[in-house]
Enzyme design. Structure first.
Site, PDB file in Angstrom:
ATOM      1  N   GLU A 152      -4.448 -10.573   0.209  1.00 40.83           N
ATOM      2  CA  GLU A 152      -5.175 -10.510   1.481  1.00 40.83           C
ATOM      3  C   GLU A 152      -6.635 -10.820   1.177  1.00 40.83           C
ATOM      4  OE1 GLU A 152      -4.570  -6.803   3.627  1.00 40.83           O
ATOM      5  OE2 GLU A 152      -2.457  -6.767   3.052  1.00 40.83           O
ATOM      6  N   GLU A 199       0.801  -1.222   0.000  1.00 39.82           N
ATOM      7  CA  GLU A 199       0.000   0.000   0.000  1.00 39.82           C
ATOM      8  C   GLU A 199       0.836   1.275   0.000  1.00 39.82           C
ATOM      9  OE1 GLU A 199      -2.719  -1.115   3.263  1.00 39.82           O
ATOM     10  OE2 GLU A 199      -4.171  -1.527   1.692  1.00 39.82           O
TER      11      GLU A 199
HETATM   12  C1  GAL Z   1      -5.058  -4.003   4.243  1.00 37.61           C
HETATM   13  C2  GAL Z   1      -3.642  -3.833   4.695  1.00 37.61           C
HETATM   14  C3  GAL Z   1      -3.333  -4.604   5.939  1.00 37.61           C
HETATM   15  C4  GAL Z   1      -4.428  -4.410   6.950  1.00 37.61           C
HETATM   16  C5  GAL Z   1      -5.731  -4.828   6.373  1.00 37.61           C
HETATM   17  C6  GAL Z   1      -6.889  -4.615   7.309  1.00 37.61           C
HETATM   18  O1  GAL Z   1      -5.431  -2.940   3.459  1.00 37.61           O
HETATM   19  O2  GAL Z   1      -2.735  -4.200   3.698  1.00 37.61           O
HETATM   20  O3  GAL Z   1      -2.106  -4.187   6.446  1.00 37.61           O
HETATM   21  O4  GAL Z   1      -4.493  -3.071   7.274  1.00 37.61           O
HETATM   22  O5  GAL Z   1      -6.011  -4.045   5.242  1.00 37.61           O
HETATM   23  O6  GAL Z   1      -6.735  -5.219   8.530  1.00 37.61           O
END
Ligand code: GAL
Length: 948
Positions: A491, A413
């Protein structure tokens, strides 16, 4: 100390590989002298770095550790936003500065040449040895080595390190985690012998066509010149002098993979030093939008892993890290993304050995710039380019010899920009044996994989399907390029609180479309910090700017206790699927590379039969059908490890399949209507059953909001979260009115109307009570919604309260853990028991938890007695049972688990239906098939008691 410049640190040696060397090493971990100042302007310039300085009035601090967890200041948590004004590269004036001093003697083997190595200092340091300034560090989770040749003395060395909590580096380190300053990883002296081995780059390739290996070795001396050493790989019969670099073909090798983590021991020796390498031969590549390992399609069944410990923050003891990775393996996880920085260097030895694929991420995140529309984002500012490149080079060099590292990730990010492209270009040129990952490059101009986070199921499906049809005739070259790449969800399935839902639907997509190379659940571990027995989160340390409990979002608690989400994930990640049908057992091999010969299949019936099942060695992706070994109401087949591994014993259950054909219990004979004196005359709620006092049941529709209930889902961004919708509709405070109570033909019939205050929609219920025995009643329940319900429900159920605290639950149903409609995988039908402490999940922020699903019969024990509940013919065949020492209102009103106060009662819910959980904290909410719109329900229950 200059902590407001856009470059990397100065004075450190160029980065090199972490080597397992016979050379001398001396740990400088331990108790150091320490003091902290409010800001750089007041950090004393009193000669503290000199060796003749007397550090009077200083305290001591352990190294490695974060000073805010050692009694100096406090940790602070933010997710995206910076806790400081966006004013790069300047840190704020109020900026704790920690001065560290250590006086030490150096062993003789270090006096002829050594480096001083720091593996992690947050966020910027200035280092002095015996009064001489060695240089500065940037990159909190990156290794820095300083040449100390000629500067070390046998005795009385003084190492002085000034550390700034915030610096220019903070703008590049805005990861979603605690801000935790200090020297938090090892400090060491490492000998650099004159005739030694300074740096090695070993690329061990496996050719899937021929089964042979190729080893490319490059040796470099401290001055960047070619190095020399003698190579020996006993298992391959290789001994050879290496002069600078060499490419060796090895003949047939056993390839490395997470499924077969075969490592070959190799040594490189010179007269002064021996270095041990553990080589894993493997090839990772992309072909026709499919990710391949050793020539076969590879699917990540991954998790994102931060380094966290509830007492030590990111100073995680390595034994704990090993236990974590073993726990991952036991839950069928095959990959780790090191979000969002390189982990402790020892972790990669473990991933090589245990068999876990790694996306190794650079220490980089500038997410907070999103709040100013990415203005001045360092990623596109040429003045920051050297800092970016330095970070990437430190990341790659340290871990370049690890077989488990398949991808280098540029960071997380950080928007877009030329500096990211420069990182990618350097990495691709330096290490073409691995692939490059960066999530934000959606156009895939400089990455080797199309990566996204939290894409909805619909979008993931579209991405998988896209490459199955010809490209449109006017597709741009960029679009065509992206189509040629595999896809990962770096993620997904945000594991915050009770959840995550939607795992099954993602896994089905990953399994169906070859382009989808799997994903990484967010995230492995919760970041709770334990202080005086309370697990704390953002805001608990008095932070003015913080993001609350958003840092508590893991598959395991901070002390590494599995949450129910991990049990479900283990089912979906399992390398084998077992489907027990009426006619056969179907076994599907979901390993990527190996057959099923490492598994032993055992079966059992709930009537005591058991045996092993002969399953042929099916190849990856294939299914075999074997005859049913037995019949019976419940037949369970388990795949277990045939042999012990480094991470589990033989017999460890890898996957389970079940067939159940349980007939509902027949209705018991009834005698008469129960006596009215057992009921409260106003509400007609039952007050006693045999000798057991109780209160209820009453209809109920609400749950104590989960974290996911408190966020709007990405599928419904314009709607308020469920918790608010429920509160708006008033289902958190329903009132029940007795409409009538009549005796009819040996039945007591009560009619109830349940509705929220100020609303005219309602739930009507009819209860028919019959006496079965003095201590047993039959209850037939019919519930029917009336009017226009504007909201979906959390549950459709019955609540009752038993006096006395809960002491346990025995049931026949799904278990042993809790289960919800979209989080039931991994629970299996059987007779289960839960102790008082297993009735709920101790989520850090209290919320609904602990429901047992598929229950046909249950026995609820309290300190005052026992209530038996059996589902009998007449309505739904099974219910969900929740037993809790806290009411839902108490759960919803309490912010920390440790603050929950039990009132000595047992709160019981018997649910005909429940809503799913979803993953709205970051992702989609409850999928339509798991929602619970207003609907009627019927159930017949036999309630039996025995007083304690
Ligand atoms: C994503 C980020 C993570 C964490 C997650 C939410 O955008 O890469 O580090 O913040 O969201 O828990």
């Amino acid at each position: 100390m200059d902590i407001a410049r856009k470059g990397p640190g100065v004075g450190a040696l160029v980065p090199r590989a972490r080597l397992n060397s016979s050379g001398a090493r001396q740990s400088l971990n331990g108790a150091w002298q320490f003091r902290v100042s409010r800001g750089l302007a007041v950090a004393p310039d009193d000669g503290w770095e000199r060796d003749d300085y007397r550090a009077t009035g200083w305290t001591t601090i352990p190294v490695p550790a974060h000073w805010v967890l050692e009694g100096h200041g406090a940790p602070a948590y933010t997710n995206v936003r910076f806790p400081l004004p966006i004013d790069p590269p300047n840190p704020p004036d109020e900026n704790p500065i920690g001065d560290y001093r250590l006086v030490f003697d150096a062993g003789p083997a270090l006096l002829n040449g050594a480096v001083l190595r720091f593996d992690g200092i947050e966020s910027a340091a200035e280092v002095f040895l015996n009064g001489h300034r060695l240089g500065t560090t940037r990159g909190s989770r990156l290794t820095h080595e300083f040449d100390v040749k000629g500067r070390l003395r046998p005795t009385g060395n003084t190492l002085a390190v000034r550390v700034a909590q915030f610096s220019d580096a903070s703008y590049l380190e805005d990861q979603d985690m605690w801000w935790l300053p200090g020297i938090f990883r090892d400090v060491e002296l490492v000998a650099v012998p004159d005739m030694g081995i300074y740096d090695v780059f070993a690329v061990a390739d496996y050719d899937p066509e021929t089964g042979s290996g190729t080893l490319e070795l490059t040796l470099t001396d401290p001055h960047g010149r070619p190095g020399r050493a003698r190579l020996s790989i006993p298992d391959l019969g290789i001994t050879q002098e290496i002069d600078g670099s060499a490419t060796l073909t090895t003949g047939r090798v056993e390839p490395w993979s997470a499924e077969t983590p075969r490592l070959y021991d190799a040594t490189l020796s010179t007269p002064d030093e021996e270095v041990r390498l553990r080589l894993g031969f493997r090839r990772v590549e992309v072909r026709d939008s499919v990710l391949l390992l050793n020539g076969q399609p590879l699917r990540f069944r991954g998790v994102n892993r931060h380094e966290h410990d509830p007492s030590h923050g990111r100073a995680v003891p390595l034994e704990k890290a090993r236990a974590e990775l073993e726990l991952m393996k036991r839950h069928n996880i095959n990959a780790v993304r090191t979000s969002h920085y390189p982990p402790h260097p020892g972790l990669l030895d473990l991933t090589d050995e245990l068999g876990l694929y790694v996306i190794l991420e650079c220490d980089l995140e500038t997410h907070g710039f999103v709040q100013v529309d990415w203005r001045d984002n360092p990623s596109d500012d040429p003045e920051w380019e050297s800092a970016y490149l330095d970070r990437m080079q430190r990341t790659v060099h340290r871990d370049k010899n690890h077989a488990s590292v398949l991808f280098w990730s540029l960071g997380n990010e950080s928007g877009h920009g030329a500096n990211l492209e420069a990182m990618a270009a350097w990495t691709a040129a330096f290490d073409p044996s691995r692939l490059i990952h960066y999530e934000h490059d959606w156009d895939c101009t400089y990455v080797d994989v199309y990566s996204r986070m939290y894409a909805t199921h619909a979008e993931v499906r579209a991405i998988g399907e896209e490459v199955l049809t010809p490209a449109s005739f006017d597709a741009t070259p960029a679009q065509l390029h992206r189509r040629s790449l595999p896809f990962i969800q770096c993620e997904y399935a945000h594991a915050m609180g009770n959840g995550p839902g939607g795992l099954q639907e993602y896994q089905e997509l990953f399994d169906r479309y070859p382009r989808l190379a799997g994903g990484f659940v967010w995230e492995w571990i919760e970041h709770g910090l334990t202080v005086d027995g309370r697990v704390l989160y953002g805001g608990d340390f008095g932070e003015e700017t913080h993001d609350g409990n958003f840092v508590i979002d893991g598959l395991v608690s901070a002390d590494r206790e599995p949450r129910p989400g991990l049990v479900a994930l283990a089912h979906w990640y399992a390398p084998v699927r077992i489907e027990v049908t009426d006619a056969s057992v179907r076994v599907h091999n979901r390993y990527d590379l190996i057959d099923l010969s490492g598994l032993r299949f055992v079966w059992r019936t709930d009537e005591g039969g058991s045996g092993t099942l002969d399953v042929p060695a099916v190849l990856p992706g294939q299914t075999v059908e074997v005859p049913l070994p037995a019949t019976g109401p419940v037949l369970t087949v388990e795949a277990t490890l045939a042999n012990a591994t480094t991470w589990a014993d033989a017999g460890h259950v890898v996957a389970r399949g079940q067939r159940a054909d349980v007939r509902p219990t027949a209705r018991p004979a009834t005698t008469a209507a129960p006596v009215r004196s057992a009921f409260d005359p106003v509400s007609m709620r039952l007050q006693a059953l045999g000798g057991l006092r109780l209160d209820g049941p009453i209809p109920s529709l609400w749950r104590a909001p989960t974290d996911n209930d408190r966020y709007p889902g990405r599928d419904e961004p314009d709607l308020p979260p469920y918790a608010e919708r429920w509160a708006e509709a008033g289902i958190d405070r329903l009132r029940t009115r007795l409409v009538s109570a009549t005796d009819e033909n040996g039945t007591l019939r009560t009619r109830l109307r349940t509705a929220p205050p100020g609303r005219d929609f309602a739930l009507d219920a009819e209860f028919r009570w019959c006496q079965v025995r003095p201590d047993a009643l039959l209850l037939d329940v019919t519930m029917t919604p009336r009017g226009l319900w504007p909201v979906e429900w959390a549950r459709l159920g019955l609540d009752l309260v038993l006096p006395g605290r809960p002491t346990g639950l025995d049931w026949f149903g799904l278990g042993p853990g809790p289960a919800y409609p979209d989080l039931a995988a991994g629970a299996y039908l059987g007779r289960h028991h839960a102790d008082a402490n297993d009735l709920f999940t101790p989520y850090v922020r209290p919320q609904e938890s602990g429901a047992r699903r598929g229950v046909r019969q249950a026995s609820i024990s309290t300190s005052a007695g026992r209530l038996g509940v059996r589902v009998v013919e007449g309505g739904v065949p099974e219910i969900a049972v929740t037993v809790s020492p806290w009411s839902r209102k108490t759960l919803a009103a309490t912010t920390h688990h440790a603050d929950l106060v039990a009132d000595g009662n047992t709160y019981v819910s018997l649910d005909l239906a429940q809503s799913g959980l979803g993953t709205a904290t970051c992702g989609v909410g409850v999928l339509p098939r798991y929602r619970l719109p207003a609907r009627p329900g019927r159930v017949s229950l036999l309630l039996e008691s025995s007083a304690g």
